[in-house]
Design a protein around this motif. Structure first.
Motif, PDB file in Angstrom:
ATOM      1  N   ASP A  18      66.332  49.140   3.422  1.00 31.82           N
ATOM      2  CA  ASP A  18      64.943  49.474   3.125  1.00 31.82           C
ATOM      3  C   ASP A  18      64.880  50.094   1.727  1.00 31.82           C
ATOM      4  O   ASP A  18      65.362  51.212   1.518  1.00 31.82           O
ATOM      5  N   PRO A  19      64.318  49.377   0.763  1.00 25.10           N
ATOM      6  CA  PRO A  19      64.274  49.905  -0.607  1.00 25.10           C
ATOM      7  C   PRO A  19      63.417  51.157  -0.746  1.00 25.10           C
ATOM      8  O   PRO A  19      63.542  51.891  -1.727  1.00 25.10           O
ATOM      9  N   ALA A  20      62.553  51.423   0.246  1.00 29.70           N
ATOM     10  CA  ALA A  20      61.677  52.603   0.165  1.00 29.70           C
ATOM     11  C   ALA A  20      62.326  53.857   0.734  1.00 29.70           C
ATOM     12  O   ALA A  20      61.783  54.952   0.608  1.00 29.70           O
ATOM     13  N   ARG A  21      63.496  53.707   1.349  1.00 30.21           N
ATOM     14  CA  ARG A  21      64.155  54.862   1.966  1.00 30.21           C
ATOM     15  C   ARG A  21      64.792  55.724   0.875  1.00 30.21           C
ATOM     16  O   ARG A  21      65.481  55.216  -0.005  1.00 30.21           O
ATOM     17  N   LEU A  23      67.139  58.131   1.199  1.00 34.33           N
ATOM     18  CA  LEU A  23      68.588  58.236   1.369  1.00 34.33           C
ATOM     19  C   LEU A  23      69.153  56.873   1.748  1.00 34.33           C
ATOM     20  O   LEU A  23      68.521  56.122   2.489  1.00 34.33           O
ATOM     21  N   PHE A  24      70.348  56.578   1.262  1.00 33.44           N
ATOM     22  CA  PHE A  24      70.971  55.266   1.504  1.00 33.44           C
ATOM     23  C   PHE A  24      69.984  54.145   1.165  1.00 33.44           C
ATOM     24  O   PHE A  24      69.785  53.200   1.932  1.00 33.44           O
ATOM     25  N   THR A  25      69.359  54.262   0.009  1.00 25.42           N
ATOM     26  CA  THR A  25      68.318  53.330  -0.411  1.00 25.42           C
ATOM     27  C   THR A  25      68.830  51.889  -0.384  1.00 25.42           C
ATOM     28  O   THR A  25      69.861  51.565  -0.978  1.00 25.42           O
ATOM     29  N   ASN A  26      68.098  51.055   0.353  1.00 22.30           N
ATOM     30  CA  ASN A  26      68.393  49.627   0.447  1.00 22.30           C
ATOM     31  C   ASN A  26      69.777  49.334   1.027  1.00 22.30           C
ATOM     32  O   ASN A  26      70.366  48.290   0.735  1.00 22.30           O
ATOM     33  N   LYS A  27      70.288  50.248   1.843  1.00 14.55           N
ATOM     34  CA  LYS A  27      71.577  50.038   2.511  1.00 14.55           C
ATOM     35  C   LYS A  27      71.352  49.842   4.013  1.00 14.55           C
ATOM     36  O   LYS A  27      70.466  50.449   4.610  1.00 14.55           O
ATOM     37  N   THR A  28      72.171  48.984   4.624  1.00 13.44           N
ATOM     38  CA  THR A  28      72.118  48.796   6.073  1.00 13.44           C
ATOM     39  C   THR A  28      72.906  49.903   6.754  1.00 13.44           C
ATOM     40  O   THR A  28      74.074  50.135   6.406  1.00 13.44           O
ATOM     41  N   LEU A  29      72.270  50.581   7.711  1.00 11.88           N
ATOM     42  CA  LEU A  29      72.925  51.652   8.457  1.00 11.88           C
ATOM     43  C   LEU A  29      73.221  51.176   9.871  1.00 11.88           C
ATOM     44  O   LEU A  29      72.409  50.503  10.497  1.00 11.88           O
ATOM     45  N   GLN A  30      74.400  51.536  10.363  1.00 11.96           N
ATOM     46  CA  GLN A  30      74.762  51.302  11.755  1.00 11.96           C
ATOM     47  C   GLN A  30      75.084  52.661  12.360  1.00 11.96           C
ATOM     48  O   GLN A  30      75.813  53.449  11.757  1.00 11.96           O
ATOM     49  N   TYR A  31      74.545  52.928  13.563  1.00 16.11           N
ATOM     50  CA  TYR A  31      74.649  54.275  14.105  1.00 16.11           C
ATOM     51  C   TYR A  31      74.579  54.250  15.620  1.00 16.11           C
ATOM     52  O   TYR A  31      74.259  53.216  16.220  1.00 16.11           O
ATOM     53  N   VAL A  32      74.893  55.396  16.244  1.00 16.58           N
ATOM     54  CA  VAL A  32      74.738  55.549  17.686  1.00 16.58           C
ATOM     55  C   VAL A  32      73.825  56.741  17.958  1.00 16.58           C
ATOM     56  O   VAL A  32      73.719  57.658  17.145  1.00 16.58           O
TER      57      VAL A  32
END
Length: 287
Positions: A18-21, A23-32
């Motif tokens: 998400d370019p609007a985020r 933090l971690f701009t435009n990065k894919t996050l994987q989480y639990v």
């Protein structure tokens, strides 16, 4: 010793680039989600998130089958809607389009662990995904498509939305809760099983609208342990007596994981991960 503890995989949730985020701009996050990891850990098992091995930043040759060989079982996480295309339908509304990328990942996780003969347990979306993986279909929205349905999701009350279930007598779930005919569970979903996957049994129904709330693959450990609940057992509060205690469900799954350490039951998915999805899955995820 940690070597003796069960190692249980937990499927990943996705937050797409998400370019609007900020933090971690435009990065894919994987989480639990924290509570489900803590639920599994409550019985002494170690939890390992199973990350998606593909994507634009992918490197190396680690595959989901490597995780399935190493781990003792996997829990399929709750989360986003299932994309209707995964079971051969078009979305009835844009809001119900789901997460196609996560579907492909989740289908690949189920396939890898089923082929390795390792136990699989699904929660909420996990139940729906397992049903779709083995050839079932879903209601895209229960309130719209099931006449006289309960309100299975309330955005305001969230995990404090409850309803009753009827446990199918003589089922495996009934043996886990002897003498319990009806119980109260949380309800945090708007999709649900329409057509049950071949080879599975319903072990609990919502009451009174009879939407499947628990399923299990027929054949027991000899066929490979695959079970799921539509409710979130990890949200049960310790000591609460007004909702179904989660302990028996977790102990049953972890017992199957211990048994699989001694004697895995390798199998395979029937040829009914939808043909199109299977091709996409191989191309996109099973490198």
């Amino acid at each position: 010793m940690s070597a003796k503890r069960l190692k249980i995989g937990l499927s990943a949730c996705f937050s797409h680039a998400d370019p609007a985020r900020s933090l971690f701009t435009n990065k894919t996050l994987q989480y639990v989600e924290q509570s489900i990891a803590h639920w599994i850990m409550s019985a002494g098992a170690m939890v390992v998130m199973v990350p998606c091995p593909t994507g634009e930043t992918a490197r190396g040759d680690v595959s989901l089958s490597h995780y399935a060989e190493w781990l003792d079982g996997v829990v399929m996480h709750g989360g986003a809607d299932v994309w209707p295309g995964s079971y051969g339908e078009e979305p009835l509304k844009d809001a119900w389009i789901g997460d196609r990328i996560r579907d492909l990942y989740d289908l690949a996780v189920v396939e890898a662990f089923a082929q390795a003969g390792k136990p699989i347990f699904g929660v909420c979306r996990g139940l729906q995904l397992i049903n779709v993986a083995f050839g079932g279909t879903l209601y895209q929205d229960i309130e719209t498509q099931v006449k006289g349905s309960l309100r299975h999701r309330d955005a305001t009350t969230y995990d404090q939305n409850f309803h009753e279930i009827d446990i199918v007598q003589n089922s495996h779930l009934a043996h886990l809760y002897p003498g319990v005919l009806r119980a109260r569970v949380n309800s945090i979903h708007h999709q649900g099983i329409k057509d049950l996957a071949p080879g599975f049994d319903v072990e609990a129904w919502s009451s009174p609208d009879r939407v499947p709330e628990a399923i299990r693959r027929r054949g027991g450990l000899n066929k490979g342990y695959i079970a799921a609940t539509q409710w979130h057992p990890e949200f049960h509060k310790a000591g609460a007596t007004d909702t179904l205690n989660d302990t028996a469900i977790l102990d049953d799954f972890l017992g199957a994981a211990r048994a699989a350490r001694v004697k895995p039951q390798p199998g395979h998915l029937p040829g009914r991960i939808r043909d199109r999805a299977a091709r996409l899955l191989r191309q996109a995820l099973l490198r």
